[in-house]
Motif scaffolding. Structure first.
Motif, PDB file in Angstrom:
ATOM      1  N   SER A  35       0.691   6.647  -6.650  1.00  0.00           N
ATOM      2  CA  SER A  35      -0.401   7.271  -7.008  1.00  0.00           C
ATOM      3  C   SER A  35      -0.190   8.888  -6.650  1.00  0.00           C
ATOM      4  O   SER A  35      -0.591   9.846  -7.540  1.00  0.00           O
ATOM      5  CB  SER A  35      -1.610   6.929  -6.291  1.00  0.00           C
TER       6      SER A  35
ATOM      7  N   VAL B 197      -7.799   6.201  -0.749  1.00  0.00           N
ATOM      8  CA  VAL B 197      -8.158   5.015  -0.173  1.00  0.00           C
ATOM      9  C   VAL B 197      -7.040   4.234   0.284  1.00  0.00           C
ATOM     10  O   VAL B 197      -7.324   3.360   1.150  1.00  0.00           O
ATOM     11  CB  VAL B 197      -8.772   4.317  -1.512  1.00  0.00           C
ATOM     12  N   CYS B 198      -5.622   4.177  -0.356  1.00  0.00           N
ATOM     13  CA  CYS B 198      -4.656   3.523   0.262  1.00  0.00           C
ATOM     14  C   CYS B 198      -4.524   3.849   1.702  1.00  0.00           C
ATOM     15  O   CYS B 198      -4.138   2.955   2.581  1.00  0.00           O
ATOM     16  CB  CYS B 198      -3.371   3.708  -0.711  1.00  0.00           C
TER      17      CYS B 198
ATOM     18  N   PHE C  76      -6.795   2.077   3.761  1.00  0.00           N
ATOM     19  CA  PHE C  76      -6.741   0.707   3.585  1.00  0.00           C
ATOM     20  C   PHE C  76      -5.535   0.414   4.654  1.00  0.00           C
ATOM     21  O   PHE C  76      -5.619  -0.662   5.322  1.00  0.00           O
ATOM     22  CB  PHE C  76      -6.381   0.296   2.381  1.00  0.00           C
TER      23      PHE C  76
ATOM     24  N   LEU D 130     -10.850   0.819  -3.484  1.00  0.00           N
ATOM     25  CA  LEU D 130      -9.306   0.927  -3.956  1.00  0.00           C
ATOM     26  C   LEU D 130      -9.788   0.262  -5.765  1.00  0.00           C
ATOM     27  O   LEU D 130      -9.129   0.771  -6.682  1.00  0.00           O
ATOM     28  CB  LEU D 130      -8.184   0.081  -3.326  1.00  0.00           C
TER      29      LEU D 130
ATOM     30  N   LEU E 110       0.868  -1.201   0.156  1.00  0.00           N
ATOM     31  CA  LEU E 110      -0.074  -0.038  -0.092  1.00  0.00           C
ATOM     32  C   LEU E 110       0.749   1.256  -0.128  1.00  0.00           C
ATOM     33  O   LEU E 110       0.658   2.136  -0.668  1.00  0.00           O
ATOM     34  CB  LEU E 110      -0.996  -0.125   1.251  1.00  0.00           C
TER      35      LEU E 110
ATOM     36  N   GLU F 118     -11.756   2.730  -7.470  1.00  0.00           N
ATOM     37  CA  GLU F 118     -10.681   4.018  -7.755  1.00  0.00           C
ATOM     38  C   GLU F 118      -9.782   3.754  -9.019  1.00  0.00           C
ATOM     39  O   GLU F 118      -9.620   4.760  -9.763  1.00  0.00           O
ATOM     40  CB  GLU F 118     -10.202   4.617  -6.550  1.00  0.00           C
ATOM     41  N   TYR F 119      -9.191   2.609  -8.787  1.00  0.00           N
ATOM     42  CA  TYR F 119      -8.246   1.970  -9.966  1.00  0.00           C
ATOM     43  C   TYR F 119      -8.910   2.118 -11.124  1.00  0.00           C
ATOM     44  O   TYR F 119      -8.150   2.743 -12.143  1.00  0.00           O
ATOM     45  CB  TYR F 119      -7.592   0.823  -9.204  1.00  0.00           C
TER      46      TYR F 119
ATOM     47  N   VAL G 240      -6.939   7.590  -5.340  1.00  0.00           N
ATOM     48  CA  VAL G 240      -6.461   6.446  -4.772  1.00  0.00           C
ATOM     49  C   VAL G 240      -5.507   6.339  -3.853  1.00  0.00           C
ATOM     50  O   VAL G 240      -5.668   5.545  -2.941  1.00  0.00           O
ATOM     51  CB  VAL G 240      -5.609   5.925  -6.317  1.00  0.00           C
TER      52      VAL G 240
END
Length: 95
Positions: free
Chosen positions: A28, A39-40, A43, A62, A21, A65-66, A36
């Motif tokens: 990102s 969210v990482c 996460f 994720l 991550l 968004e990816y 992104v």
């Protein structure tokens, strides 16, 4: 995505998830993909707390968004290709 494979292993090593991550966050960030990256961050926080439901939700976000970013980048590259073709490629004459 490599993270998906790791998640399938029943969260056996949350630290490995965090390492990957961090790499994704850096990548990102370097291209300006703030959604992104955010969210990482969530996460990673879930993985640091061994929060399986939080990790699963973050993984779902994720992936969303990816895919969104991938589609937008694809559109951008297509527009750039069209721009180049419309401008016409001109090579200097060789003598």
């Amino acid at each position: 995505m490599y993270i998906l494979e790791m998640m399938d292993k029943e969260f056996s090593d949350y630290k490995k998830i965090g390492i990957h991550l961090n790499q994704m966050m850096g990548s990102s960030s370097s291209i300006g993909a703030k959604r992104v990256r955010n969210v990482c961050v969530a996460f990673r926080a879930a993985s640091e707390h061994n929060n399986r439901p939080g990790c699963l939700r973050a993984l779902e976000l994720l992936e969303h968004e990816y895919c969104y970013l991938k589609n937008k980048l694809h559109e951008l590259f297509q527009l750039e290709q069209q721009r180049i073709l419309a401008a016409g490629v001109r090579y200097p004459r060789q003598m």
